[in-house]
Design a protein around this motif. Structure first.
Motif, PDB file in Angstrom:
ATOM      1  N   ASP A  29     -17.903   3.051  -5.752  1.00  0.00           N
ATOM      2  CA  ASP A  29     -18.135   1.625  -5.518  1.00  0.00           C
ATOM      3  C   ASP A  29     -18.988   1.025  -6.637  1.00  0.00           C
ATOM      4  O   ASP A  29     -19.899   0.227  -6.398  1.00  0.00           O
ATOM      5  CB  ASP A  29     -18.812   1.408  -4.155  1.00  0.00           C
ATOM      6  N   ASP A  37     -14.813   1.287  -9.907  1.00  0.00           N
ATOM      7  CA  ASP A  37     -14.674   2.681  -9.503  1.00  0.00           C
ATOM      8  C   ASP A  37     -14.754   2.704  -7.975  1.00  0.00           C
ATOM      9  O   ASP A  37     -15.820   2.495  -7.390  1.00  0.00           O
ATOM     10  CB  ASP A  37     -15.809   3.517 -10.123  1.00  0.00           C
ATOM     11  N   LEU A  38     -13.621   2.933  -7.308  1.00  0.00           N
ATOM     12  CA  LEU A  38     -13.581   2.884  -5.853  1.00  0.00           C
ATOM     13  C   LEU A  38     -14.326   4.050  -5.215  1.00  0.00           C
ATOM     14  O   LEU A  38     -14.887   3.913  -4.128  1.00  0.00           O
ATOM     15  CB  LEU A  38     -12.125   2.882  -5.372  1.00  0.00           C
ATOM     16  N   ARG A  61      -8.455  -5.737 -11.506  1.00  0.00           N
ATOM     17  CA  ARG A  61      -8.218  -7.074 -10.943  1.00  0.00           C
ATOM     18  C   ARG A  61      -8.178  -8.123 -12.043  1.00  0.00           C
ATOM     19  O   ARG A  61      -9.015  -8.111 -12.957  1.00  0.00           O
ATOM     20  CB  ARG A  61      -9.307  -7.411  -9.924  1.00  0.00           C
ATOM     21  N   ASP A  65      -4.786  -0.908  -7.216  1.00  0.00           N
ATOM     22  CA  ASP A  65      -5.545   0.335  -7.049  1.00  0.00           C
ATOM     23  C   ASP A  65      -4.726   1.454  -7.664  1.00  0.00           C
ATOM     24  O   ASP A  65      -3.509   1.531  -7.451  1.00  0.00           O
ATOM     25  CB  ASP A  65      -5.781   0.640  -5.568  1.00  0.00           C
ATOM     26  N   GLU A 112      -4.165  -7.618  -8.136  1.00  0.00           N
ATOM     27  CA  GLU A 112      -5.079  -6.491  -7.983  1.00  0.00           C
ATOM     28  C   GLU A 112      -4.283  -5.210  -7.796  1.00  0.00           C
ATOM     29  O   GLU A 112      -3.310  -5.184  -7.056  1.00  0.00           O
ATOM     30  CB  GLU A 112      -5.965  -6.748  -6.762  1.00  0.00           C
ATOM     31  N   ASP A 161       0.855  -1.186   0.000  1.00  0.00           N
ATOM     32  CA  ASP A 161       0.000   0.000   0.000  1.00  0.00           C
ATOM     33  C   ASP A 161       0.889   1.233   0.000  1.00  0.00           C
ATOM     34  O   ASP A 161       1.544   1.534   1.000  1.00  0.00           O
ATOM     35  CB  ASP A 161      -0.910  -0.007   1.232  1.00  0.00           C
ATOM     36  N   ARG A 170     -10.297   7.198  -8.205  1.00  0.00           N
ATOM     37  CA  ARG A 170      -9.584   5.989  -7.799  1.00  0.00           C
ATOM     38  C   ARG A 170     -10.277   4.756  -8.379  1.00  0.00           C
ATOM     39  O   ARG A 170     -11.500   4.637  -8.328  1.00  0.00           O
ATOM     40  CB  ARG A 170      -9.527   5.879  -6.271  1.00  0.00           C
ATOM     41  N   TYR A 171      -9.464   3.853  -8.933  1.00  0.00           N
ATOM     42  CA  TYR A 171      -9.981   2.637  -9.542  1.00  0.00           C
ATOM     43  C   TYR A 171      -9.253   1.409  -8.995  1.00  0.00           C
ATOM     44  O   TYR A 171      -8.140   1.517  -8.469  1.00  0.00           O
ATOM     45  CB  TYR A 171      -9.816   2.674 -11.068  1.00  0.00           C
ATOM     46  N   ARG A 172      -9.898   0.252  -9.151  1.00  0.00           N
ATOM     47  CA  ARG A 172      -9.270  -1.028  -8.808  1.00  0.00           C
ATOM     48  C   ARG A 172      -9.385  -1.964  -9.997  1.00  0.00           C
ATOM     49  O   ARG A 172     -10.490  -2.283 -10.445  1.00  0.00           O
ATOM     50  CB  ARG A 172      -9.932  -1.653  -7.584  1.00  0.00           C
TER      51      ARG A 172
END
Length: 244
Positions: free
Chosen positions: A137, A133-134, A110, A98, A96, A21, A106-108
């Motif tokens: 959500d 899309d974090l 995976r 971020d 994964e 992180d 912010r995106y994730r």
């Protein structure tokens, strides 16, 4: 674009779960840091996971012969297939990432793969990718045909650009230098966010060209105008006097 976190499990030499992180200490304020360790410790696997999560591909596997195969539980698998990174003896694994997109959201991203019923030694199943899309959500994509264009738009880079300018594979550090002038220019604009100045430059050039063309037209018209000789001017003056 900014990488915020990397997570993985059961990829190559790393059983995991593993998480990096970059938004928390000590990495948040580190600025510049290095990934070190003995051969086989998993340094390259971390970078593989970064690229795998984003693009579902790994540069070092793509450099192999396209027709080369290796044995697997259900026969053979192409050596360039990223599912080869699934750890031996594992039934499932994932990568994964971020990241902060070019739009400030912010995106994730995976990537995940598994064997039938998540059992080690069973048949490999098709890999899957998703983009979340974090901030809201909201799941944006789960199908590969819709995932790639959405990912590239949010990331601001395609696979080739990413692997040439952000993640240079081992033995390919000269890839950026080998790129032609147009490719290097495009990469630098994306990485430094200076594309705006190129657009301004093109607009200024187009406006200057238009003004120059207009001036040339006026000069051509001016050159076509002939001055009256002395007799013609006297005749014109007389006609004007008579008209009054």
């Amino acid at each position: 674009m900014k990488i915020l976190a990397i997570r993985l499990r059961n990829l190559a030499s790393l059983a995991g779960p593993v998480a990096l992180d970059f938004t928390t200490e000590p990495l948040a304020s580190a600025g510049l840091f290095a990934i070190t360790g003995p051969t086989g410790a998993g340094k390259s696997t971390l970078l593989d996971a970064l690229c795998l999560a984003l693009f579902g591909a790994v540069p070092r596997l793509g450099a192999t012969a396209r027709d080369a195969k290796v044995p697997d539980a259900d026969g053979e698998i192409a050596i360039w297939d990223p599912r080869n990174l699934l750890r031996r003896g594992a039934g499932a694994g994932f990568a994964e990432v971020d990241f902060l997109g070019v739009d400030g959201v912010r995106y994730r991203a995976r990537w995940e793969a598994n064997r039938a019923r998540d059992k080690a030694g069973a048949k490999l199943q098709p890999s899957r990718q998703s983009l979340l899309d974090l901030d809201s959500d909201r799941l944006l994509a789960t199908q590969k045909n819709e995932y790639r264009p959405l990912l590239e738009a949010r990331l601001g880079l395609n696979f080739e650009q990413f692997t040439r300018a952000v993640l240079l594979a081992q033995s390919e550090f000269s890839a950026f230098l080998k790129a032609n002038d147009n490719e290097r220019s495009e990469l630098l604009e994306k990485l430094t966010d200076t594309a705006l100045y190129s657009r301004l430059g093109r607009r200024a050039y187009d406006k200057a060209r238009s003004a120059r063309q207009h001036l040339e037209n006026l000069q051509a018209q001016d050159g076509a105008i002939q001055a009256l000789d002395e007799q013609a001017r006297r005749d014109l003056d007389e006609r004007l006097v008579m008209a009054r």
